[in-house]
Design an enzyme around this catalytic site. Structure first.
Site, PDB file in Angstrom:
ATOM      1  CD  GLU A 129      -2.824  -1.383   0.438  1.00  0.00           C
ATOM      2  OE1 GLU A 129      -3.191  -0.566  -0.402  1.00  0.00           O
ATOM      3  OE2 GLU A 129      -3.590  -2.476   0.245  1.00  0.00           O
ATOM      4  CB  ALA A 150       3.491 -10.673   0.117  1.00  0.00           C
ATOM      5  CB  ALA A 178      -6.166  -9.566  -5.200  1.00  0.00           C
ATOM      6  CE1 TYR A 189     -12.525 -15.523  -9.939  1.00  0.00           C
ATOM      7  CE2 TYR A 189     -12.098 -17.831  -9.822  1.00  0.00           C
ATOM      8  CZ  TYR A 189     -11.886 -16.545  -9.242  1.00  0.00           C
ATOM      9  OH  TYR A 189     -10.918 -16.294  -8.257  1.00  0.00           O
TER      10      TYR A 189
END
Ligand code: NAI
Length: 397
Positions: free
Chosen positions: A75, A112, A141, A236
């Protein structure tokens, strides 16, 4: 400064409302505070804990399992051009409230997927958690991932594995249905998406933590997935993202074996369709969401993010009401997948046009959730009250 929702091209919101984000985090915390705890004290690591399902998991564990938490997220804070990301503020407000409530809450901001952040996290576990964690929630995500071994950056794409297909979606800015296409994926597209959203990084995390000796006895880990029914199958399950999610299932089986020595477990959790930063941009998904929300609210089975995660953790992660499918995935999406729910949702979707979708589906509920992701339209927040950006900027995650 007064901040109003400014939806840009592609549906992203330019600036979040920092005070509104605080109200949204508090709403989720208060929901959990009104419920009894679901298990004994835990030490939790959440990868992707700043928004969506990861943030809800962090809140559910903190207030349903008295958990001290470390969250890793990507972020950014206030810059010359933007007021940071909603996740930046969510990290700040969660930490502030958790600390007031006597919990340890640490935020690690960075990639990450990198070794560096994994090593920083291990150091932090050693320093603040007495060297062990009891649970790891994997809730990333991301559109891209740099492989820490090769240094190559891979990009995930939303494409179809069954040839080009029509995929109409919602333009949230203009509030109309727009025609769209999902392009046919090549094998390269599928491989790239698996590299980013498959299980490789989850496995690297668990193995690195295991090797560092920081996993407690009976350690649990889960990664979130979506399955979807007929209406979303083409984009999906039969999309590149579905291929990546199946890779996650193979990873879960590998990790489960590796965790036997701790009497631990790893599994994939298939969660319900909800509005998050990531899902709002999947073609077709917003139309499905509007129709599904209408049906589930009428049937009294709708859950928002914190409600879904609370039920999953209370009943299925720690409780004894676990619903598992034939490939071993845990299924808190059971209410979404209910036959009647799917039938009624499909009926609405078949009738939806730009002229009628606001009245025949729950567009207003979907749009409200979308605005709340960035702290807008939250009850109790005075949006005409100017924000003191200088003071807000002194706060750090
Ligand atoms: P989100 O966009 O709200 O959250 C994504 C999180 O990943 C954020 O905390 C973000 O900071 C973090 N992140 C992204 N790239 C990162 C990086 N390189 N390093 C560190 N952190 C990074 O997304 P959402 O929807 O909560 O998705 C989380 C998981 O839940 C995904 O695996 C998604 O497929 C799954 N899921 C989502 C559903 C939905 O309807 N939204 C339904 C079922 C599963």
């Amino acid at each position: 400064m007064i901040v109003k929702p400014e939806i840009m091209r592609g549906g992203l919101v330019k600036n979040p409302h920092p005070v509104g984000c605080k109200a949204v985090v508090e709403k989720q915390i208060n929901y959990m505070k009104n419920l009894p705890e679901f298990t004994s004290k835990k030490r939790a690591l959440i990868i992707g804990g700043s928004s969506g399902y990861g943030l809800a998991s962090r809140i559910a564990l903190a207030y349903g399992a008295d958990a001290d938490t470390i969250s890793v997220s990507f972020e950014s804070g206030v810059s010359d051009k933007r007021l940071g990301t909603a996740g930046w503020w969510n990290n700040i407000w969660f930490k502030e409230q958790a600390e007031k409530d006597g919990l340890i809450a640490k935020n690690i901001i960075g990639d990450a997927f990198s070794d560096d952040i994994k090593l920083q996290t291990i150091e932090m576990i050693k320093k603040v958690f007495n060297g062990k964690i009891d649970v790891l929630i994997y809730s990333l995500a991301s559109p891209r991932r740099t492989d820490p071994i090769t240094g190559i950056t891979h990009n995930s794409v939303l494409k179809s594995t069954v040839g080009e297909i029509a995929a109409p979606t919602l333009d949230l800015n203009k509030q109309i249905i727009v025609d769209g296409k999902m392009m046919a994926a090549t094998q390269h597209d599928i491989d790239e998406t698996i590299k980013v959203m498959g299980g490789e990084d989850w496995q690297l995390w668990v193995e690195m933590l295991l090797d560092a000796g920081v996993l407690a006895k009976r350690f649990k880990t889960t990664a979130y997935s979506y399955d979807g029914a007929d209406a979303t199958d083409a984009i999906y399950k039969k999309g590149t993202i579905g291929a990546a999610k199946r890779h996650l299932e193979v990873t879960a089986r590998t990790l489960n074996k590796e965790l036997h020595i701790l009497n631990g477990e790893a599994f994939v959790t298939v969660a319900k369709a909800l509005v998050t930063k990531a899902s709002a941009f999947i073609p077709l998904f917003p139309l499905y969401g509007c129709a599904l929300f209408k049906v589930m609210k009428e049937l009294g089975t709708h859950e928002n993010t914190i409600e879904q995660i609370n039920r999953f953790m209370r009943d299925m992660m720690y409780g004894n009401k676990r619903i598992t499918d034939k490939v071993g995935r845990v299924r808190p999406d059971n209410l979404e997948m209910d036959d009647t729910t799917q039938k009624l949702t499909n009926e609405i979707m078949a009738k939806m046009t730009s002229d009628n979708f606001k009245s025949i589906s729950d567009f207003s509920g979907f749009y409200q959730d979308f605005l709340e992701l960035n702290g807008f339209n939250v009850a109790g927040v005075d949006y005409d009250h100017p924000l003191d950006i200088e003071r807000l900027q002194t706060k750090q995650p």
